[in-house]
Design an enzyme around this catalytic site. Structure first.
Site, mmCIF file in Angstrom:
data_model
loop_
_atom_site.group_PDB
_atom_site.id
_atom_site.type_symbol
_atom_site.label_atom_id
_atom_site.label_comp_id
_atom_site.label_asym_id
_atom_site.label_seq_id
_atom_site.Cartn_x
_atom_site.Cartn_y
_atom_site.Cartn_z
ATOM 1 N N HIS A 33 -14.092 18.857 51.578
ATOM 2 C CA HIS A 33 -15.373 18.176 51.413
ATOM 3 C C HIS A 33 -16.199 18.176 52.704
ATOM 4 O O HIS A 33 -17.406 18.452 52.679
ATOM 5 C CB HIS A 33 -15.082 16.744 50.956
ATOM 6 N N SER B 234 -22.974 13.319 47.757
ATOM 7 C CA SER B 234 -22.395 13.892 48.972
ATOM 8 C C SER B 234 -23.123 15.155 49.384
ATOM 9 O O SER B 234 -23.178 15.495 50.566
ATOM 10 C CB SER B 234 -20.919 14.256 48.756
ATOM 11 N N ASP C 240 -16.117 12.616 57.703
ATOM 12 C CA ASP C 240 -15.670 13.139 56.412
ATOM 13 C C ASP C 240 -14.199 13.533 56.520
ATOM 14 O O ASP C 240 -13.450 12.920 57.276
ATOM 15 C CB ASP C 240 -16.550 14.340 56.023
#
Length: 594
Positions: free
Chosen positions: A228, A407, A169
């Site tokens: 994220h 996600s 990520d």
């Protein structure tokens, strides 16, 4: 009892519903993904190496540089051989700004070379989330009975202890609710400008922020840093019982941050190498991973079907025993048109909302394996709460935020895979996937388009895996469930049928009167299919008949078969026939539970 065509082991009765019909499936118009260059794999034809440079480019970097010059002249582009991927393929970059059409022309030039096994764009993918602004009582996704994943019921059997989950990520930004569970990772972002760390690949996976301004990254808007990767990591393994913040699904697992996304996303080449490294494979120029991951989470994706580069890296990871979990995507479209969601040997995860419906943004379709909470932040607290930073660009201090997206759904399944692996470390990726799917429950809401086996149930899954408190100590005896997770293609109009085999040994006497047969078959228009269980002595039971009126996709069901007249030991087969024309698919996995 004979093996005649009309013979059967016993009556087969469905126990679990199959997936809902596909609605509004997008069958054409694949979304186009931006590309930064071309990835080329060569046939290793030793007999032709002396004849031309392209043959030896399979192994020689100098020959690959010559190839770049030759193909550049052919296409009118300035190509440069950048490096060799862990899979052995060569990465060629294009100097200067290049359109996707020009990239495709370069791909065609390489594909016309008989010494090239495949050529494909080095496409760019992005984080699969929709961030929103801003602990256990707020985590409906873990404990609510309606659409939560029933995680607390799994914690008395397993907490993920002894497992490592690699999060591919944006990297990791320091957060006290995660720090105790972080192990060393790596930064695979090779573009120093986008990485914002002053160099290319290095051993520091710190998230430097992925913000961009309007006019950058092909966007017409400003976008703040998402943090994220840290949000994803918190869902998997935030510290628990520490008097602060949130609880992770597998809160005694370790997180390995592997940075592959930065400003403007990340590339296929970087992500493929990261998959290889995270799973314990060798990547040229990168030190060996001291703690190879049991599970990889990829909450990322882009348009297009699965590339050979992704598939090769994923196959290598699964072959090393690593379960690979990916997000289905957030375009309210068929996940078959997105990558890596459409790859084989992955667990593809759709997102559900707080009422148990498929989330409005979530992708769907036959490639989806399972659904998990992804949230919807139209009502802020209906999102998924996890760990982030408060900075809009650079790190400014830890906080928590509600996000939505596939996600957010994928790390729920990655955490569950860690719980299962901790409960029984002998389980293969295919067995872990099958346990998650066969112990899911029906979505309490609605799903148009296909949401896989249903809503994941952590308590039921870990119980089926035989989890022990805390994930350590002696485990209960295993072996009652036998699984084959190798894909078998089902050709169109194949009335003879294809088979997938499971060898059973070490059991005494006959099979039970309630033998459980769980099947996961990906196939458009499932009415084409006849599904049979073939016993070791050749007798068979028909699990599913064909039906000209059944236009739904996929056969995902568990059947009960009275096999008490058959010896348990031997080779059992799942046989699937396609008795009509027009559609094709494959056996994804199946299992026998004695």
């Amino acid at each position: 009892m004979t093996g005649a065509a009309t013979a059967s082991v016993a009556t087969a009765a469905p126990r679990a519903g199959e997936t809902a019909p596909e609605a509004g499936e997008q069958r054409t118009g694949l979304p186009e993904a931006p590309a930064d260059g071309v990835i080329v794999a060569y046939h290793n034809r030793t007999e032709t190496k002396a004849a031309n440079a392209s043959a030896s480019a399979a192994e020689s970097d100098s020959a690959a540089r010559a190839e770049a010059t030759a193909k550049g002249k052919k296409t009118g582009q300035k190509l440069k051989f950048e490096r060799r991927l862990a899979t052995g393929a060569a990465l060629y970059e294009v100097e200067g700004k290049t359109s996707r059409a020009e990239i495709d022309e370069i791909v065609e030039a390489f594909e016309s070379d008989p010494d090239v096994a495949y050529a494909e764009p080095n496409t760019r993918v992005y984080a699969m989330a929709t961030p929103n602004d801003t602990n256990y009582s707020s985590q409906w996704d873990l404990f609510e009975s309606t659409a939560g994943m029933r995680v607390p019921g799994a914690w008395d059997r397993s907490t993920g202890q002894g497992t490592v989950v690699a999060v591919l990520d944006t990297g990791y930004v320091a957060h006290s609710d995660l720090a105790a569970n972080i192990v060393s990772g790596y930064d695979f972002v090779s573009d120093a400008t986008n990485a914002r760390d002053g160099n290319g690949r290095d051993s520091n996976p710190a998230d430097e922020g992925d913000w961009f301004n309007a006019g950058e990254c092909g966007a017409s808007y400003d976008s703040p840093s998402s943090w994220h990767g840290t949000h994803v990591a918190g869902t998997i393994a935030a510290a628990t019982n520490n008097g602060k913040g949130i609880a992770g699904v597998a809160y005694n697992a370790k997180i390995q941050p592997v940075r592959v996304l930065a400003k403007c996303g990340g590339t296929t080449a970087d992500i493929a190498d990261a998959i290889t490294w995270a799973s314990g494979g060798t990547v040229y120029g990168v030190p060996a991973n001291p703690t190879p991951a049991d599970v990889i989470n990829m909450s990322l994706g882009g348009g297009g079907t699965c590339s050979s580069t992704y598939q090769n890296a994923i196959n290598g990871a699964v072959g090393r025993g690593t379960t690979v979990v990916v997000a289905a995507g957030n375009s309210n479209a068929n996940a078959a048109n997105f990558t890596p969601a459409s790859c084989n040997n992955v667990v593809t995860v759709a997102a559900g909302d707080r009422e148990g419906n498929r989330a409005s943004y979530s992708n769907y379709g036959s490639v989806v394996d399972i659904t998990a909470p992804g949230g919807e932040t139209a009502t802020r607290t209906n999102g998924i709460l996890s760990t982030v930073d408060s900075g809009s660009t650079r790190p400014a201090g830890e906080t928590y935020a509600y996000y939505q997206g596939t996600s957010m759904a994928a790390p729920h399944i990655a955490g569950l895979a860690a719980l299962v692996r901790s409960a029984d470390s002998s389980l293969s990726p295919a067995q872990i996937e099958q346990l998650i799917k066969s112990n899911s429950r029906t979505l309490p809401g609605t799903c148009s388009g296909g949401c896989g086996a249903g809503l994941a149930d952590a308590a039921a899954t870990v119980a089926a895996a035989g989890g022990d408190s805390g994930g350590g100590g002696e485990q209960p005896p295993a072996g009652d469930t036998y699984t084959n997770g190798t894909n078998v293609a089902i050709p169109d109009s194949n009335t003879t049928g294809v088979t997938s085999s499971i060898a059973v040994s070490g059991r005494s006497g006959n099979a039970p009167a309630d033998l459980q047969v769980a099947v996961d078959i990906k196939h458009t228009y499932r009415g084409d299919l006849v599904v049979e269980l073939v016993a070791p002595d050749g007798r068979y039971a028909t699990l599913k008949q064909s039906s000209a009126s059944d236009s739904a996709d996929n056969v995902i069901a568990t059947y009960t078969v009275d096999a008490s007249s058959v010896l348990a030991n031997g080779t059992w087969k799942l046989r699937v026939k396609d008795v009509y024309s027009g559609d094709a698919g494959y056996i994804d996995s199946w299992s026998l539970t004695f």
